[in-house]
Write a protein that holds these residues in place. Sequence first.
Motif, PDB file in Angstrom:
ATOM      1  N   GLY A 185       0.154  48.276 -21.050  1.00 42.92           N
ATOM      2  CA  GLY A 185      -0.658  48.742 -22.337  1.00 42.92           C
ATOM      3  C   GLY A 185      -1.406  49.651 -22.617  1.00 42.92           C
ATOM      4  O   GLY A 185      -1.573  50.366 -23.567  1.00 42.92           O
ATOM      5  N   ILE A 186      -1.597  50.240 -21.324  1.00 40.31           N
ATOM      6  CA  ILE A 186      -2.635  51.829 -20.814  1.00 40.31           C
ATOM      7  C   ILE A 186      -1.530  53.139 -20.995  1.00 40.31           C
ATOM      8  O   ILE A 186      -0.682  52.896 -20.355  1.00 40.31           O
ATOM      9  CB  ILE A 186      -2.975  51.445 -19.185  1.00 40.31           C
ATOM     10  N   GLU A 187      -1.479  53.893 -21.891  1.00 44.24           N
ATOM     11  CA  GLU A 187      -0.808  54.465 -22.269  1.00 44.24           C
ATOM     12  C   GLU A 187      -0.991  56.162 -22.386  1.00 44.24           C
ATOM     13  O   GLU A 187      -2.264  56.080 -23.616  1.00 44.24           O
ATOM     14  CB  GLU A 187       0.640  54.441 -22.849  1.00 44.24           C
ATOM     15  N   PRO A 188      -1.745  56.946 -21.542  1.00 38.64           N
ATOM     16  CA  PRO A 188      -2.309  57.761 -21.858  1.00 38.64           C
ATOM     17  C   PRO A 188      -2.084  58.757 -23.565  1.00 38.64           C
ATOM     18  O   PRO A 188      -3.743  58.886 -24.499  1.00 38.64           O
ATOM     19  CB  PRO A 188      -2.566  58.220 -20.442  1.00 38.64           C
ATOM     20  N   CYS A 189      -1.256  58.945 -23.788  1.00 39.36           N
ATOM     21  CA  CYS A 189      -0.835  60.135 -24.412  1.00 39.36           C
ATOM     22  C   CYS A 189      -1.262  59.454 -25.439  1.00 39.36           C
ATOM     23  O   CYS A 189      -1.329  60.116 -26.848  1.00 39.36           O
ATOM     24  CB  CYS A 189       0.444  60.409 -23.973  1.00 39.36           C
ATOM     25  N   VAL A 190      -1.718  57.970 -26.242  1.00 38.43           N
ATOM     26  CA  VAL A 190      -1.217  57.519 -27.578  1.00 38.43           C
ATOM     27  C   VAL A 190      -2.712  57.924 -27.789  1.00 38.43           C
ATOM     28  O   VAL A 190      -3.697  56.875 -28.773  1.00 38.43           O
ATOM     29  CB  VAL A 190      -0.585  56.243 -27.547  1.00 38.43           C
ATOM     30  N   GLN A 191      -3.960  57.899 -26.400  1.00 39.70           N
ATOM     31  CA  GLN A 191      -4.619  57.438 -26.188  1.00 39.70           C
ATOM     32  C   GLN A 191      -6.059  58.010 -27.488  1.00 39.70           C
ATOM     33  O   GLN A 191      -6.944  57.732 -27.990  1.00 39.70           O
ATOM     34  CB  GLN A 191      -5.498  57.519 -25.017  1.00 39.70           C
ATOM     35  N   ILE A 192      -5.907  59.835 -27.801  1.00 41.86           N
ATOM     36  CA  ILE A 192      -6.085  60.537 -28.656  1.00 41.86           C
ATOM     37  C   ILE A 192      -6.301  60.101 -30.476  1.00 41.86           C
ATOM     38  O   ILE A 192      -6.806  60.709 -30.943  1.00 41.86           O
ATOM     39  CB  ILE A 192      -5.336  61.564 -28.874  1.00 41.86           C
ATOM     40  N   TRP A 193      -5.122  59.156 -31.013  1.00 43.66           N
ATOM     41  CA  TRP A 193      -4.651  58.815 -31.990  1.00 43.66           C
ATOM     42  C   TRP A 193      -6.129  58.455 -32.759  1.00 43.66           C
ATOM     43  O   TRP A 193      -6.595  58.725 -33.466  1.00 43.66           O
ATOM     44  CB  TRP A 193      -3.627  57.285 -31.899  1.00 43.66           C
ATOM     45  N   PRO A 194      -7.076  57.499 -32.469  1.00 40.48           N
ATOM     46  CA  PRO A 194      -8.735  57.432 -33.602  1.00 40.48           C
ATOM     47  C   PRO A 194      -9.490  58.396 -33.466  1.00 40.48           C
ATOM     48  O   PRO A 194      -9.924  58.138 -33.887  1.00 40.48           O
ATOM     49  CB  PRO A 194      -9.397  56.262 -31.574  1.00 40.48           C
ATOM     50  N   ARG A 195      -8.861  59.649 -32.224  1.00 38.01           N
ATOM     51  CA  ARG A 195     -10.169  60.850 -32.640  1.00 38.01           C
ATOM     52  C   ARG A 195      -9.573  61.157 -34.232  1.00 38.01           C
ATOM     53  O   ARG A 195      -9.877  62.179 -35.150  1.00 38.01           O
ATOM     54  CB  ARG A 195      -9.685  61.365 -31.859  1.00 38.01           C
ATOM     55  N   LEU A 196      -7.516  61.683 -34.052  1.00 40.80           N
ATOM     56  CA  LEU A 196      -7.202  62.102 -34.812  1.00 40.80           C
ATOM     57  C   LEU A 196      -7.338  60.923 -36.664  1.00 40.80           C
ATOM     58  O   LEU A 196      -7.486  62.058 -37.297  1.00 40.80           O
ATOM     59  CB  LEU A 196      -6.148  61.845 -34.562  1.00 40.80           C
TER      60      LEU A 196
END
Length: 279
Positions: A251-262
């Motif tokens: 479940g390590i997926e770089p493309c979604v890791q931005i969502w908390p900042r968004l």
Amino acid sequence: MQYFEEEIEGIDGSRAKFVGYSLDNSEEVVPDRVRPSVLVIPGGGYEMTSDREAEPIAVQFLAAGYNAFVLRYSCWPSVYPTALVEAAEAMKRIREHADQWHVDPKAISIMGFSAGGHLAANLATTAGDQDLRAHGYDPDAVRPDGLMLGYPVITSGPLAHRGSIDHLLGDKKEDPEALEAVSIEKHIDSKTPPVFVWHTMEDGLVPPENTLMLVEACKQAGVSVEAHLFPHGGHGLGLGTEETAWQGTNGIEPCVQIWPRLAAAWIRRTFRGQGEPAV
């Protein structure tokens, strides 16, 4: 920081766990500050509440300068509307203790994941209003000011995550009236607060069409919605990092890791009219 754990008694005799993380104020900064806050609702198919979508999510909002609360609601064999009433009680407590917990009572969002997203949306929309009134709650008084969702279960129709809906409704899982009542996209109206939602296009468990249905319903109702569809990643990613990966690897997926900042920026713009938070 204030930290607490409380119990919420379910309408069927079950027990929900309500956890709070309230940031302290400082005489050096703003001694009487009130903050936007987020009530986090983990997923788990209405069978359980996932650790990966509880405290790790709350910590992200704390780091962004917001208070965070987590509801570990009653799941199967508890059925609808047990969890909905518990979510209403959690929201009621946050507003009642706004002064004590430094909460801006007009800037409380609810963030749900997967089946927890269904529960969050159930409280934020008018879908469960009749049931809340039947259990002594004013739906408008416990409705959150913002609805935030990660890969949510939305529909009870053909594209539903059937396991979540079956566990939610129990013996009524084939009842057309009960199914209609919990199909969130059919209950979006002017009372629905602003929405932030994200999903992955490769989600094979809860189809991304659930989020697309939500977006379309918001558009038709004139509800503000910010949606992020990421190209890669399966279901239940949490933060998409090692911190929330299943057994630390899946479940390590770089493309979604931005969502908390968004999400943090969305809260800031929605409730404070300011720019990006420094996180």
